[in-house]
Design a protein around this motif. Structure first.
Motif, mmCIF file in Angstrom:
data_model
loop_
_atom_site.group_PDB
_atom_site.id
_atom_site.type_symbol
_atom_site.label_atom_id
_atom_site.label_comp_id
_atom_site.label_asym_id
_atom_site.label_seq_id
_atom_site.Cartn_x
_atom_site.Cartn_y
_atom_site.Cartn_z
ATOM 1 N N MET A 12 0.851 -1.154 -0.027
ATOM 2 C CA MET A 12 0.207 -0.105 -0.101
ATOM 3 C C MET A 12 1.004 1.304 0.047
ATOM 4 O O MET A 12 0.538 2.060 -0.743
ATOM 5 C CB MET A 12 -0.974 0.004 1.198
ATOM 6 C CG MET A 12 -1.895 1.111 1.265
ATOM 7 S SD MET A 12 -3.298 0.862 0.089
ATOM 8 C CE MET A 12 -4.343 2.049 0.420
ATOM 9 N N ALA A 13 1.952 1.130 0.794
ATOM 10 C CA ALA A 13 2.807 2.164 0.937
ATOM 11 C C ALA A 13 3.567 2.462 -0.381
ATOM 12 O O ALA A 13 3.789 3.716 -0.772
ATOM 13 C CB ALA A 13 3.807 2.182 2.010
ATOM 14 N N ALA A 14 3.835 1.478 -1.006
ATOM 15 C CA ALA A 14 4.656 1.600 -2.487
ATOM 16 C C ALA A 14 3.720 2.222 -3.192
ATOM 17 O O ALA A 14 3.948 3.021 -4.217
ATOM 18 C CB ALA A 14 5.084 0.154 -2.726
ATOM 19 N N THR A 15 2.390 1.678 -3.391
ATOM 20 C CA THR A 15 1.422 2.300 -4.226
ATOM 21 C C THR A 15 1.366 3.755 -4.081
ATOM 22 O O THR A 15 1.163 4.654 -5.085
ATOM 23 C CB THR A 15 0.075 1.804 -4.076
ATOM 24 O OG1 THR A 15 0.323 0.311 -4.236
ATOM 25 C CG2 THR A 15 -0.991 2.169 -5.044
ATOM 26 N N LYS A 16 1.196 4.357 -2.617
ATOM 27 C CA LYS A 16 0.795 5.664 -2.390
ATOM 28 C C LYS A 16 2.265 6.406 -2.775
ATOM 29 O O LYS A 16 2.169 7.601 -3.474
ATOM 30 C CB LYS A 16 0.739 5.881 -0.907
ATOM 31 C CG LYS A 16 0.708 7.397 -0.651
ATOM 32 C CD LYS A 16 0.413 7.280 0.987
ATOM 33 C CE LYS A 16 -0.093 8.885 1.138
ATOM 34 N NZ LYS A 16 0.014 9.085 2.691
ATOM 35 N N ALA A 17 3.509 5.752 -2.721
ATOM 36 C CA ALA A 17 4.678 6.618 -3.115
ATOM 37 C C ALA A 17 4.707 6.880 -4.460
ATOM 38 O O ALA A 17 5.248 7.835 -5.227
ATOM 39 C CB ALA A 17 5.934 5.744 -2.752
ATOM 40 N N SER A 18 4.371 5.770 -5.277
ATOM 41 C CA SER A 18 4.490 5.622 -6.740
ATOM 42 C C SER A 18 3.371 6.927 -7.432
ATOM 43 O O SER A 18 3.719 7.585 -8.387
ATOM 44 C CB SER A 18 4.218 4.231 -7.491
ATOM 45 O OG SER A 18 2.879 3.841 -6.909
ATOM 46 N N LYS A 19 2.298 6.752 -6.572
ATOM 47 C CA LYS A 19 1.100 7.763 -7.105
ATOM 48 C C LYS A 19 1.862 9.336 -6.718
ATOM 49 O O LYS A 19 1.594 10.215 -7.571
ATOM 50 C CB LYS A 19 -0.092 7.594 -6.265
ATOM 51 C CG LYS A 19 -1.051 6.687 -6.905
ATOM 52 C CD LYS A 19 -2.322 6.676 -6.427
ATOM 53 C CE LYS A 19 -3.460 5.684 -7.237
ATOM 54 N NZ LYS A 19 -4.685 5.919 -6.743
ATOM 55 N N GLU A 20 2.435 9.495 -5.602
ATOM 56 C CA GLU A 20 2.834 10.667 -5.545
ATOM 57 C C GLU A 20 3.927 11.247 -6.387
ATOM 58 O O GLU A 20 4.218 12.351 -6.728
ATOM 59 C CB GLU A 20 3.535 10.538 -3.850
ATOM 60 C CG GLU A 20 2.571 10.788 -2.781
ATOM 61 C CD GLU A 20 3.145 10.541 -1.232
ATOM 62 O OE1 GLU A 20 4.374 10.420 -1.187
ATOM 63 O OE2 GLU A 20 2.255 10.674 -0.390
ATOM 64 N N GLN A 21 4.706 10.014 -6.875
ATOM 65 C CA GLN A 21 5.767 10.394 -7.605
ATOM 66 C C GLN A 21 5.148 10.911 -9.311
ATOM 67 O O GLN A 21 5.687 11.652 -9.975
ATOM 68 C CB GLN A 21 6.748 9.372 -7.843
ATOM 69 C CG GLN A 21 8.031 9.536 -8.881
ATOM 70 C CD GLN A 21 9.079 8.474 -8.835
ATOM 71 O OE1 GLN A 21 8.685 7.274 -8.210
ATOM 72 N NE2 GLN A 21 10.035 8.650 -9.396
ATOM 73 N N LYS A 22 4.145 9.999 -9.473
ATOM 74 C CA LYS A 22 3.574 10.145 -10.778
ATOM 75 C C LYS A 22 2.620 11.370 -11.004
ATOM 76 O O LYS A 22 2.696 11.954 -11.902
ATOM 77 C CB LYS A 22 2.554 8.938 -10.903
ATOM 78 C CG LYS A 22 1.563 8.915 -12.310
ATOM 79 C CD LYS A 22 0.770 7.685 -12.348
ATOM 80 C CE LYS A 22 0.070 7.497 -13.523
ATOM 81 N NZ LYS A 22 -0.699 6.164 -13.646
ATOM 82 N N TYR A 23 1.882 11.924 -9.956
ATOM 83 C CA TYR A 23 1.215 13.007 -9.774
ATOM 84 C C TYR A 23 1.892 14.358 -9.042
ATOM 85 O O TYR A 23 1.182 15.247 -8.740
ATOM 86 C CB TYR A 23 -0.008 12.878 -9.193
ATOM 87 C CG TYR A 23 -0.736 11.799 -10.196
ATOM 88 C CD1 TYR A 23 -1.221 11.790 -11.398
ATOM 89 C CD2 TYR A 23 -1.515 10.719 -9.314
ATOM 90 C CE1 TYR A 23 -2.067 10.872 -12.148
ATOM 91 C CE2 TYR A 23 -2.195 9.723 -10.081
ATOM 92 C CZ TYR A 23 -2.236 9.735 -11.154
ATOM 93 O OH TYR A 23 -3.080 8.673 -12.144
#
Length: 501
Positions: free
Chosen positions: A1-12
């Motif tokens: 979940m944390a990895a998904t959130k981190a990747s979203k933060e980077q993406k957006y």
């Protein structure tokens, strides 16, 4: 979940800086309806899919033709013969795996005939190149359901947008050059106690040169008040005298030469900012005085409940002022001093928010956190399409005030309306066939004259695509203020106009 959130933060990352986590969450929960997957429509949707809307549905009963493929990036030769909504959905979904795409292979008119409530489910409906009759029918359905409707049309180098929404509330309007909320003219007790903890006269050089400029101004304001009957410096002469007052506080070396203290220079530079009077913006005062704010019922939207709570705070705990915003500008200071000062404002903002929440609970047993942006509240109310198009309620004053100028974008508005009438009468747009151009010019003139006589008037685009997506994001996120209510862009002269029709 944390990895998904981190990747979203980077993406957006870039857009998160613009509208924050809560704005992005609103975007991800949004379901957009696009009517007609034309080149204009798919480009608008592209600019919403890339930043990560939750879902979109394309409504389009047309079959893809060779002409479509020639001007629409989101259609290919393999799309010819397929339904246009389906073909565009497949390619648009490839842009962002976070977005869910759907399509309906029907015309909007058929849906309006059989299932008008179909359109109630969407966050916003964007209609592209719709005939006037369809616009009016759909506009009425959406108006009654309080669903925002964005009408977009492009003709050659002209672009047109019309926002149709009964009431759109904006909590974070992000005004340009917003003034800092420092309260130096009306310091709250916690800030006054914090200022007292500084003794500029007994500090060593390091601490003296790392004292935040807000503290410096507050200290010298106390001295100024004692000598000027508790009155702020008002005019240029007094402010210059106050600046000199601060300048004299800069430490001097053994030779009597002033030290290089950037924090004091920063204080001198920010005198105007520091001396801004703490007052309620006129736009917020207008909202406080509105019927929606003063007549709260169980049916009142949460925005008005929270606004009423803010008003009650102002009249009680706030002593005539809005809740403290809780932010301070960056400044020269050592980390601990800056953090301590920041916490004073932040803690006060949390206290004010808690007080507002109590008022909310008293009103409707609910809790809100609108107060930190209380200075930036806005409400946009548009007229319905039916009101704009009706002879009895057309905004003649707005139109006639622009008609004296032949270069006014209002001329193009009337021309676009005439083009819609041409389409209604001939089931095609003027100039489609080269051999009919001269004949179409005469017919279009008749449409223009008909429109002018009806209203008793006797005289007479990538930019748009990005703007349309931008306005849709404003509506979804309730941040930034959308235009009200008609926008025309003329790429020939690179001019634009916003008209209230």
């Amino acid at each position: 979940m944390a990895a998904t959130k981190a990747s979203k933060e980077q993406k957006y990352d870039r857009q998160l800086r613009l509208w924050g986590d809560h704005g992005q969450e609103a975007l991800e929960n949004a379901h957009i309806c696009l009517i007609n997957a034309t080149a204009t429509g798919t480009e608008i949707l592209k600019n919403l899919v890339l930043p990560g809307i939750g879902a979109f549905t394309i409504v389009d009963g047309h079959t893809v033709t060779g002409e479509d493929v020639g001007n629409n990036f989101f259609l290919s030769n393999n799309s010819i013969g397929k339904n246009r909504a389906q073909a565009a959905t497949e390619l648009l979904q490839e842009l962002n795996s976070d977005v869910s795409g759907n399509f309906v292979e029907e015309s909007p008119d058929k849906l309006l005939d059989n299932d008008p409530e179909f359109f109630h489910r969407f966050t916003i409906v964007i209609g592209v190149q719709l005939p006037e009759s369809t616009c009016l029918r759909l506009g009425s359905v959406l108006w009654n359901a309080s669903v925002p409707f964005l009408v977009c049309k492009t003709y050659g180098l002209l672009g047109y947008m019309r926002l149709v929404v009964q009431e759109h509330t904006v909590i974070e309007s992000h005004p340009d050059n917003a003034l800092e909320d420092l309260r130096l003219d009306q310091p709250f007790a916690e800030f006054q106690n914090h200022v007292k903890s500084y003794d500029l006269d007994s500090m060593d050089k390091k601490d003296h040169s790392h004292t935040p400029w807000i503290i410096i101004v507050a200290k010298y304001l106390e001295k100024w008040f004692s000598e000027h009957n508790c009155r702020l410096p008002k005019n240029y002469k007094e402010k210059e005298a106050f600046r000199q007052f601060i300048r004299e506080g800069i430490l001097k070396n053994e030779n009597g030469v002033p030290e290089d203290e950037e924090n004091f220079e920063e204080a001198i530079k920010n005198v105007n900012t520091a001396l801004n009077l703490t007052k309620i913006p006129s736009t917020v005062e207008d909202l406080f005085n509105s019927e929606q704010c003063n007549s709260i019922t169980s049916q009142s939207p949460s925005f008005w409940v929270m606004l009423r709570a803010v008003k009650e705070f102002v009249h009680n705990e706030g002593n005539g002022s809005l809740p403290v915003r809780g932010t301070i500008p960056d400044m020269i200071a050592d980390s601990q001093k800056f953090i301590n000062l920041q916490n004073v404002y932040r803690e006060k903002a949390l206290q004010d928010a808690a007080a507002v929440s109590k008022h909310v609970e008293c009103l409707l047993q609910s809790v809100g956190k609108v107060c930190k942006n209380a200075s930036f509240l806005r409400v946009v109310r548009c007229r319905s399409l039916a009101e704009e198009y009706s002879v009895d309620s057309v905004n003649k004053d707005e139109i006639t005030s622009c008609m004296d100028n032949p270069d006014s974008e209002m001329v193009f508005y009337l021309m676009l309306r005439a083009v819609d009438r041409f389409y209604q009468q001939h089931s095609r747009y003027p100039g489609v066939y080269n051999y009919q151009v001269e004949e179409d010019i005469s017919k279009l003139k008749l449409s223009v004259n008909s429109l002018l006589q009806e209203y008793s008037f006797n005289n007479f685009c990538h930019y748009v695509l990005g703007s349309a997506a931008q306005e849709a994001i404003k509506i979804i996120s309730h941040q930034f203020v959308p235009f009200n209510n008609t926008f025309i862009y003329n790429a020939m002269s690179q001019t634009s106009a916003t008209l209230q029709l």
